[in-house]
Scaffold this active site. Structure first.
Site, PDB file in Angstrom:
ATOM      1  N   CYS A  12      -6.416  -5.823  -5.462  1.00  0.00           N
ATOM      2  CA  CYS A  12      -6.005  -6.970  -4.653  1.00  0.00           C
ATOM      3  C   CYS A  12      -7.263  -7.639  -4.121  1.00  0.00           C
ATOM      4  O   CYS A  12      -8.048  -7.000  -3.407  1.00  0.00           O
ATOM      5  CB  CYS A  12      -5.142  -6.460  -3.495  1.00  0.00           C
ATOM      6  N   CYS A  65      -6.691 -13.912  -7.667  1.00  0.00           N
ATOM      7  CA  CYS A  65      -5.595 -13.106  -7.119  1.00  0.00           C
ATOM      8  C   CYS A  65      -4.983 -12.357  -8.295  1.00  0.00           C
ATOM      9  O   CYS A  65      -4.769 -12.948  -9.366  1.00  0.00           O
ATOM     10  CB  CYS A  65      -4.562 -14.023  -6.458  1.00  0.00           C
ATOM     11  N   THR A  66      -4.719 -11.069  -8.097  1.00  0.00           N
ATOM     12  CA  THR A  66      -4.270 -10.246  -9.235  1.00  0.00           C
ATOM     13  C   THR A  66      -2.845 -10.572  -9.682  1.00  0.00           C
ATOM     14  O   THR A  66      -2.412 -10.119 -10.740  1.00  0.00           O
ATOM     15  CB  THR A  66      -4.388  -8.751  -8.900  1.00  0.00           C
TER      16      THR A  66
HETATM   17  N1  DGL Z   1      -2.576  -9.716  -5.430  1.00  0.00           N
HETATM   18  C1  DGL Z   1      -3.225 -10.151  -4.289  1.00  0.00           C
HETATM   19  C2  DGL Z   1      -4.626 -10.613  -4.439  1.00  0.00           C
HETATM   20  O1  DGL Z   1      -5.257 -10.288  -5.424  1.00  0.00           O
HETATM   21  C3  DGL Z   1      -2.502 -10.435  -3.074  1.00  0.00           C
HETATM   22  C4  DGL Z   1      -1.835 -11.685  -2.848  1.00  0.00           C
HETATM   23  C5  DGL Z   1      -1.114 -11.691  -1.531  1.00  0.00           C
HETATM   24  O2  DGL Z   1      -0.460 -10.699  -1.213  1.00  0.00           O
HETATM   25  O3  DGL Z   1      -1.220 -12.689  -0.840  1.00  0.00           O
HETATM   26  O4  DGL Z   1      -5.146 -11.295  -3.617  1.00  0.00           O
END
Ligand code: DGL
Length: 264
Positions: free
Chosen positions: A75, A185-186
């Site tokens: 994340c 963002c993943t």
């Molecule tokens: N998957 C996340 C990232 O890489 C989180 C996004 C979120 O929860 O706002 O930032």
């Protein structure tokens, strides 16, 4: 049991970090992996730094209780806000993910790169540090992808709302001559087909998934922690909400993989 057989722990604010889990699973097929999808608390990107740190600590503690030998923070938002504290607090290796603006800076021809990420990532000190470290001639256009994670978590990956929102965020990049788009963002690698539709073939889309998998391999080897078993690893995915979106994203057809709804 030797610690080499212990699992790798991965966590994300939700289902998006499975884009990283897939890369790690492909590069390191012998590793046992536990994945935490903290979907109940998604999105992290709109939360305060303090809240993101507390959630990251909670997830890490849970993975440590499961004997994880190494943690991957899958994340960007949790990495850029909490990894320093996690590394100070825990002694096992902790790997994070950050937006790939350095590779983008090396590849851009127009000297204008775009980054789509959460508010939490773009406002973090770590991101600020990285973005000021690249060549000063390069302009970085930042876009907060507000709403995208919520749509993915809600199973609306291919929806009219998603197309509208992505078009709204990405069209200006075409006008501004962006030639590299960093997915910070993943969750966003799951949007690549829709993003491609909007931006066409000319913009290069860059994410950090493969680099994180390579880094995980290097760190396991450096600590002599790689699993030497001949059989392929087992995968346990925990989600603290309804598991249907997770099932849809990873299309599970392996008997080595179990998805469980669980409060952690
Ligand atoms: N998957 C996340 C990232 O890489 C989180 C996004 C979120 O929860 O706002 O930032």
């Amino acid at each position: 049991m030797k610690s080499n057989n212990f699992p790798i722990g991965i966590f994300d604010s939700g289902v998006g970090g499975t884009s990283i889990w897939k890369e790690i699973k492909t590069l390191l097929p012998k590793e046992n992996i536990i994945y935490l999808s903290d979907s109940k608390n998604a999105p992290y990107g709109e939360k305060t730094k303090e809240k993101i740190i507390n959630l990251s600590i909670k997830n890490t503690e849970y993975l440590l209780q499961q004997n994880c030998k190494l943690i991957v923070v899958a994340c960007n938002t949790a990495t850029t806000n909490a990894i320093k504290i996690l590394r100070e607090k825990y002694s096992i290796p902790i790997i994070g993910i950050e937006p790939a603006i350095k590779p983008a800076a090396l590849q851009t021809k127009t000297n204008i790169i775009g980054i789509l990420a959460t508010k939490g990532t773009l406002n973090s000190e770590l991101f600020e540090k990285t973005s000021t470290s690249i060549n000063k001639q390069i302009i970085v256009k930042e876009i907060i992808g507000k709403g995208l994670v919520e749509l993915i978590e809600g199973g609306k990956l291919y929806s009219k709302e998603m197309t509208t929102l992505l078009t709204y965020y990405l069209k200006p990049m075409l006008i501004e001559k962006v030639d590299c788009l960093v997915l910070g963002c993943t969750h966003y690698p799951y949007l690549i087909p829709q993003i491609r539709e909007i931006v066409g073939a000319k913009i290069q889309i860059i994410d950090s998934g493969e680099a994180v998998a390579r880094q995980t391999k290097a760190v396991l080897e450096a600590h002599n922690l790689a699993n030497k078993d001949i059989i392929s690893g087992s995968h346990q995915l925990f989600i603290n909400k309804d598991k249907s979106v997770l099932e849809m994203l990873i299309s599970n057809n392996s008997e080595n993989l179990i998805i469980t709804e669980k409060d952690f």
